[in-house]
Design a protein around this motif. Sequence first.
Motif, PDB file in Angstrom:
ATOM      1  N   THR A   2       1.293  -1.321   0.017  1.00 63.37           N
ATOM      2  CA  THR A   2      -0.213  -0.003  -0.377  1.00 63.37           C
ATOM      3  C   THR A   2       0.571   1.329   0.153  1.00 63.37           C
ATOM      4  O   THR A   2       2.054   1.495  -0.360  1.00 63.37           O
ATOM      5  CB  THR A   2      -0.432  -0.254   1.030  1.00 63.37           C
ATOM      6  OG1 THR A   2      -0.066   0.215   2.415  1.00 63.37           O
ATOM      7  CG2 THR A   2      -1.874  -1.497   1.172  1.00 63.37           C
ATOM      8  N   ARG A   3      -0.089   2.107  -0.674  1.00 57.88           N
ATOM      9  CA  ARG A   3       1.382   3.891  -0.114  1.00 57.88           C
ATOM     10  C   ARG A   3       1.365   3.990   0.899  1.00 57.88           C
ATOM     11  O   ARG A   3       0.920   3.673   2.219  1.00 57.88           O
ATOM     12  CB  ARG A   3      -0.214   4.884  -0.718  1.00 57.88           C
ATOM     13  CG  ARG A   3      -0.275   5.084  -2.066  1.00 57.88           C
ATOM     14  CD  ARG A   3       0.629   5.183  -2.922  1.00 57.88           C
ATOM     15  NE  ARG A   3       1.054   5.143  -4.035  1.00 57.88           N
ATOM     16  CZ  ARG A   3       1.256   6.372  -5.305  1.00 57.88           C
ATOM     17  NH1 ARG A   3       2.021   7.055  -4.645  1.00 57.88           N
ATOM     18  NH2 ARG A   3       0.905   5.841  -6.053  1.00 57.88           N
ATOM     19  N   HIS A  61       5.993  10.607  -4.457  1.00 61.41           N
ATOM     20  CA  HIS A  61       5.088   9.771  -4.093  1.00 61.41           C
ATOM     21  C   HIS A  61       3.169  10.633  -4.758  1.00 61.41           C
ATOM     22  O   HIS A  61       3.000  10.535  -4.903  1.00 61.41           O
ATOM     23  CB  HIS A  61       4.669   9.589  -2.921  1.00 61.41           C
ATOM     24  CG  HIS A  61       5.192   8.173  -2.723  1.00 61.41           C
ATOM     25  ND1 HIS A  61       4.954   7.488  -1.282  1.00 61.41           N
ATOM     26  CD2 HIS A  61       6.443   6.805  -3.131  1.00 61.41           C
ATOM     27  CE1 HIS A  61       6.427   6.644  -1.333  1.00 61.41           C
ATOM     28  NE2 HIS A  61       6.301   6.251  -2.449  1.00 61.41           N
ATOM     29  N   SER A  65       0.346   7.902 -10.362  1.00 61.37           N
ATOM     30  CA  SER A  65      -0.865   7.314 -10.559  1.00 61.37           C
ATOM     31  C   SER A  65      -0.762   6.203  -8.926  1.00 61.37           C
ATOM     32  O   SER A  65       0.093   5.716  -8.606  1.00 61.37           O
ATOM     33  CB  SER A  65      -1.095   7.042 -11.695  1.00 61.37           C
ATOM     34  OG  SER A  65      -0.300   5.718 -11.903  1.00 61.37           O
ATOM     35  N   LYS A  66      -2.199   6.013  -8.992  1.00 58.75           N
ATOM     36  CA  LYS A  66      -2.600   4.876  -8.258  1.00 58.75           C
ATOM     37  C   LYS A  66      -1.825   3.523  -8.337  1.00 58.75           C
ATOM     38  O   LYS A  66      -1.486   3.105  -7.242  1.00 58.75           O
ATOM     39  CB  LYS A  66      -3.689   4.610  -7.362  1.00 58.75           C
ATOM     40  CG  LYS A  66      -4.444   6.623  -6.989  1.00 58.75           C
ATOM     41  CD  LYS A  66      -6.262   6.028  -6.315  1.00 58.75           C
ATOM     42  CE  LYS A  66      -6.238   7.594  -6.119  1.00 58.75           C
ATOM     43  NZ  LYS A  66      -7.892   7.308  -4.822  1.00 58.75           N
ATOM     44  N   ASP A  67      -1.583   3.371  -9.577  1.00 60.32           N
ATOM     45  CA  ASP A  67      -1.173   1.676 -10.061  1.00 60.32           C
ATOM     46  C   ASP A  67       0.262   2.021  -9.981  1.00 60.32           C
ATOM     47  O   ASP A  67       0.669   0.610 -10.108  1.00 60.32           O
ATOM     48  CB  ASP A  67      -1.724   1.467 -10.629  1.00 60.32           C
ATOM     49  CG  ASP A  67      -1.376   2.573 -11.951  1.00 60.32           C
ATOM     50  OD1 ASP A  67      -1.206   4.060 -12.192  1.00 60.32           O
ATOM     51  OD2 ASP A  67      -1.614   2.007 -13.077  1.00 60.32           O
TER      52      ASP A  67
END
Length: 71
Positions: A2-3, A61, A65-67
């Motif tokens: 996860t981020r 970060h 992008s989210k991916d």
Amino acid sequence: MTRKSKNQTFDKYIGIKNLKRKKGYCELKVKLQPHHLNYGGIAHGGFISAVFDVVLAESIHTLLSKDEWCL
């Protein structure tokens, strides 16, 4: 994976506080403590490198992008 969150364990351990994040930018605050010092009484190079690593990762970060993920 996860981020990165605001409350990462290592960041908290060395005392980093995230003040501001925006696209391509991150501002952190850390209070220098006695355990951050080398034998000469100045900030240990490893501590400085760790803080730099965190601020660089946080800044990158904000651009991904989210991916996408950055190591």
